[in-house]
Enzyme design. Sequence first.
Site, PDB file in Angstrom:
ATOM      1  N   ASP A 278       0.861  -1.174   0.000  1.00 17.98           N
ATOM      2  CA  ASP A 278       0.000   0.000   0.000  1.00 17.98           C
ATOM      3  C   ASP A 278       0.904   1.233   0.000  1.00 17.98           C
ATOM      4  O   ASP A 278       2.088   1.152   0.358  1.00 17.98           O
ATOM      5  CB  ASP A 278      -0.904  -0.022   1.228  1.00 17.98           C
ATOM      6  CG  ASP A 278      -1.846   1.161   1.274  1.00 17.98           C
ATOM      7  OD1 ASP A 278      -2.418   1.515   0.226  1.00 17.98           O
ATOM      8  OD2 ASP A 278      -1.983   1.753   2.362  1.00 17.98           O
ATOM      9  N   ARG A 279       0.364   2.369  -0.409  1.00 17.80           N
ATOM     10  CA  ARG A 279       1.214   3.551  -0.514  1.00 17.80           C
ATOM     11  C   ARG A 279       1.096   4.443   0.723  1.00 17.80           C
ATOM     12  O   ARG A 279       1.976   4.453   1.576  1.00 17.80           O
ATOM     13  CB  ARG A 279       0.860   4.351  -1.783  1.00 17.80           C
ATOM     14  CG  ARG A 279       1.938   5.352  -2.191  1.00 17.80           C
ATOM     15  CD  ARG A 279       1.459   6.288  -3.289  1.00 17.80           C
ATOM     16  NE  ARG A 279       0.602   7.344  -2.754  1.00 17.80           N
ATOM     17  CZ  ARG A 279       0.063   8.332  -3.505  1.00 17.80           C
ATOM     18  NH1 ARG A 279       0.274   8.350  -4.811  1.00 17.80           N
ATOM     19  NH2 ARG A 279      -0.670   9.252  -2.938  1.00 17.80           N
ATOM     20  N   ASP A 280       0.002   5.187   0.840  1.00 21.42           N
ATOM     21  CA  ASP A 280      -0.155   6.146   1.929  1.00 21.42           C
ATOM     22  C   ASP A 280      -0.278   5.416   3.265  1.00 21.42           C
ATOM     23  O   ASP A 280      -1.131   4.556   3.452  1.00 21.42           O
ATOM     24  CB  ASP A 280      -1.402   7.010   1.697  1.00 21.42           C
ATOM     25  CG  ASP A 280      -1.357   7.737   0.362  1.00 21.42           C
ATOM     26  OD1 ASP A 280      -0.251   8.042  -0.111  1.00 21.42           O
ATOM     27  OD2 ASP A 280      -2.432   7.973  -0.234  1.00 21.42           O
TER      28      ASP A 280
ATOM     29  N   ASP B 198      -1.116  12.090   5.195  1.00 17.30           N
ATOM     30  CA  ASP B 198      -1.674  13.302   5.786  1.00 17.30           C
ATOM     31  C   ASP B 198      -3.137  13.501   5.432  1.00 17.30           C
ATOM     32  O   ASP B 198      -3.733  14.531   5.744  1.00 17.30           O
ATOM     33  CB  ASP B 198      -0.874  14.527   5.317  1.00 17.30           C
ATOM     34  CG  ASP B 198       0.545  14.527   5.858  1.00 17.30           C
ATOM     35  OD1 ASP B 198       0.713  14.229   7.056  1.00 17.30           O
ATOM     36  OD2 ASP B 198       1.477  14.810   5.086  1.00 17.30           O
TER      37      ASP B 198
ATOM     38  N   THR C  93      -2.602   1.082  -4.582  1.00 14.98           N
ATOM     39  CA  THR C  93      -3.082   2.169  -3.734  1.00 14.98           C
ATOM     40  C   THR C  93      -4.457   2.670  -4.159  1.00 14.98           C
ATOM     41  O   THR C  93      -4.711   2.904  -5.347  1.00 14.98           O
ATOM     42  CB  THR C  93      -2.078   3.346  -3.744  1.00 14.98           C
ATOM     43  OG1 THR C  93      -2.620   4.462  -3.031  1.00 14.98           O
ATOM     44  CG2 THR C  93      -1.747   3.791  -5.160  1.00 14.98           C
TER      45      THR C  93
ATOM     46  N   GLN D   8      -6.851   5.674  -4.452  1.00 10.86           N
ATOM     47  CA  GLN D   8      -6.733   7.134  -4.526  1.00 10.86           C
ATOM     48  C   GLN D   8      -8.118   7.724  -4.776  1.00 10.86           C
ATOM     49  O   GLN D   8      -8.406   8.332  -5.800  1.00 10.86           O
ATOM     50  CB  GLN D   8      -5.743   7.526  -5.619  1.00 10.86           C
ATOM     51  CG  GLN D   8      -4.300   7.141  -5.331  1.00 10.86           C
ATOM     52  CD  GLN D   8      -3.760   7.858  -4.103  1.00 10.86           C
ATOM     53  OE1 GLN D   8      -3.898   9.065  -3.956  1.00 10.86           O
ATOM     54  NE2 GLN D   8      -3.137   7.090  -3.199  1.00 10.86           N
TER      55      GLN D   8
ATOM     56  N   ARG E  37     -10.778  -1.182  -6.526  1.00 16.07           N
ATOM     57  CA  ARG E  37     -10.748  -0.471  -5.244  1.00 16.07           C
ATOM     58  C   ARG E  37     -10.723  -1.473  -4.100  1.00 16.07           C
ATOM     59  O   ARG E  37     -11.636  -2.278  -3.929  1.00 16.07           O
ATOM     60  CB  ARG E  37     -11.953   0.471  -5.115  1.00 16.07           C
ATOM     61  CG  ARG E  37     -11.989   1.220  -3.776  1.00 16.07           C
ATOM     62  CD  ARG E  37     -13.079   2.267  -3.701  1.00 16.07           C
ATOM     63  NE  ARG E  37     -13.193   2.781  -2.341  1.00 16.07           N
ATOM     64  CZ  ARG E  37     -12.372   3.675  -1.791  1.00 16.07           C
ATOM     65  NH1 ARG E  37     -11.381   4.173  -2.505  1.00 16.07           N
ATOM     66  NH2 ARG E  37     -12.539   4.073  -0.541  1.00 16.07           N
ATOM     67  N   LYS E  38      -9.667  -1.432  -3.317  1.00 15.88           N
ATOM     68  CA  LYS E  38      -9.580  -2.323  -2.165  1.00 15.88           C
ATOM     69  C   LYS E  38     -10.728  -2.041  -1.198  1.00 15.88           C
ATOM     70  O   LYS E  38     -11.095  -0.862  -1.025  1.00 15.88           O
ATOM     71  CB  LYS E  38      -8.221  -2.141  -1.466  1.00 15.88           C
ATOM     72  CG  LYS E  38      -7.027  -2.572  -2.312  1.00 15.88           C
ATOM     73  CD  LYS E  38      -5.694  -2.273  -1.643  1.00 15.88           C
ATOM     74  CE  LYS E  38      -5.424  -0.782  -1.517  1.00 15.88           C
ATOM     75  NZ  LYS E  38      -4.089  -0.466  -0.968  1.00 15.88           N
TER      76      LYS E  38
ATOM     77  N   ASP F 205      -1.803  -0.820   5.693  1.00 19.78           N
ATOM     78  CA  ASP F 205      -2.068  -0.253   7.022  1.00 19.78           C
ATOM     79  C   ASP F 205      -3.548  -0.253   7.374  1.00 19.78           C
ATOM     80  O   ASP F 205      -3.931   0.315   8.399  1.00 19.78           O
ATOM     81  CB  ASP F 205      -1.505   1.167   7.120  1.00 19.78           C
ATOM     82  CG  ASP F 205      -2.225   2.152   6.202  1.00 19.78           C
ATOM     83  OD1 ASP F 205      -2.709   1.733   5.123  1.00 19.78           O
ATOM     84  OD2 ASP F 205      -2.292   3.354   6.551  1.00 19.78           O
TER      85      ASP F 205
END
Length: 408
Positions: free
Chosen positions: A246-248, A255, A288, A290, A345-346, A371
């Site tokens: 995963d990215r963020d 953020d 990811t 988004q 989409r996860k 996460d």
Amino acid sequence: MTETPIRQAVILVGGRGTRLGEITRDIPKPMLPIAGDRPFLDHLLEMVERHGYQDIILLAGHLGERVTEAYDGRQIGGARVRVLREPEPLGTGGALTIARDLLDERFLLMNGDAMFDINLRALEQAARLSGALATLALRTVPDVSRYGRVVEVDGQVTQFLEKDPNHRGPGTINGGIYVLRREALDLIERLPCSIEQDVFPLLVQRGQIAGACFDGYFLDVGIPESLDQGHRELPGVRVRPAAFLDRDGVINVDDGYTHRVEDLRFMPGAMEAIRLLNDRGYYVFVVTNQGGIARGYYGLDDAHRFNQAIQDRLAVSGAHVDRFYLSPHHPDGIVAEFAMDHVDRKPNPGMLLRAMTEWPVVKERSFLVGDKDTDVEAALRAGVAGHLYEGGDLRIFVNSILASGRQD
């Protein structure tokens, strides 16, 4: 000043392949098919592109029109391919002179008849640390008799020794991949010129050539025996496990709808974790959500720029992501084309399944790190292990997965 990664790769594809006999009469050696209809050169281009190099120049000679027809102007993933042709045989060094005006200050150079499966960004990092005009990827082979040998001391190449059929046993050889500074071409005074036989010895005399040792798969298709070896082995080299990240919140600090390049901050140990996976031979795929795109907070171009910034920062640290997958969808979105609960989409597994369709992934040894519970659910739906990351040093977290075998 922020360090910038190398974006340009140059591949020498001009050799005649005389040792291969009749099979290279009508086809350039690098375009010989390996284990089916896939040209050997395609394997090299895939390796270069997935490391994040975006400008690929093929320097063609013998039967160069075949190379031009097949590759000039092609887009391979995120990379554009250009073909330049020698007006006459100029040697490996001379071929570079026809591209001089197009070459970046630093570029990756590789031979088109050899595969050395290494972390190319690690070689680039070694070149940056050495400061040398040329940095070579070196490899130890069990029988050095068919190769010239390289003497390397504390990262500096001090000597090149001619091929000696009577000198058998292990030794260090030139792996055929280099990081060069453009100014090294100033040493070419007459043509034809061999970069290995004419330029590199001059750099040795000046103390301006470095070497970094790697132990990746090596194949030189210059003789019939090794070409047969490639038919047997090369398809399997592409088959490897994947780490889905995963990215963020995993790679970068989340953020909330993070998308501005200036807001990029890496999670602790994230760059080191990706470097570890690269060095272990894993594909690294970012998957990811988004949803901010569907909500109208930012656009696809913003997300792509952010991903490119991640790739650039990783490259300077000797690491790379093989492919970014993103879902711009959200069921509550206001952008009509993305306002849906899409298969990508996860917790839906679409991105993972697409990656495993596009790449030869060993599913049983692959895993995901996310996460959120939705990340782990997507992994389970795709049939791979999912691991919930709750902060801390990501490299330690990933290393514990690799060490324990929990990716199986």
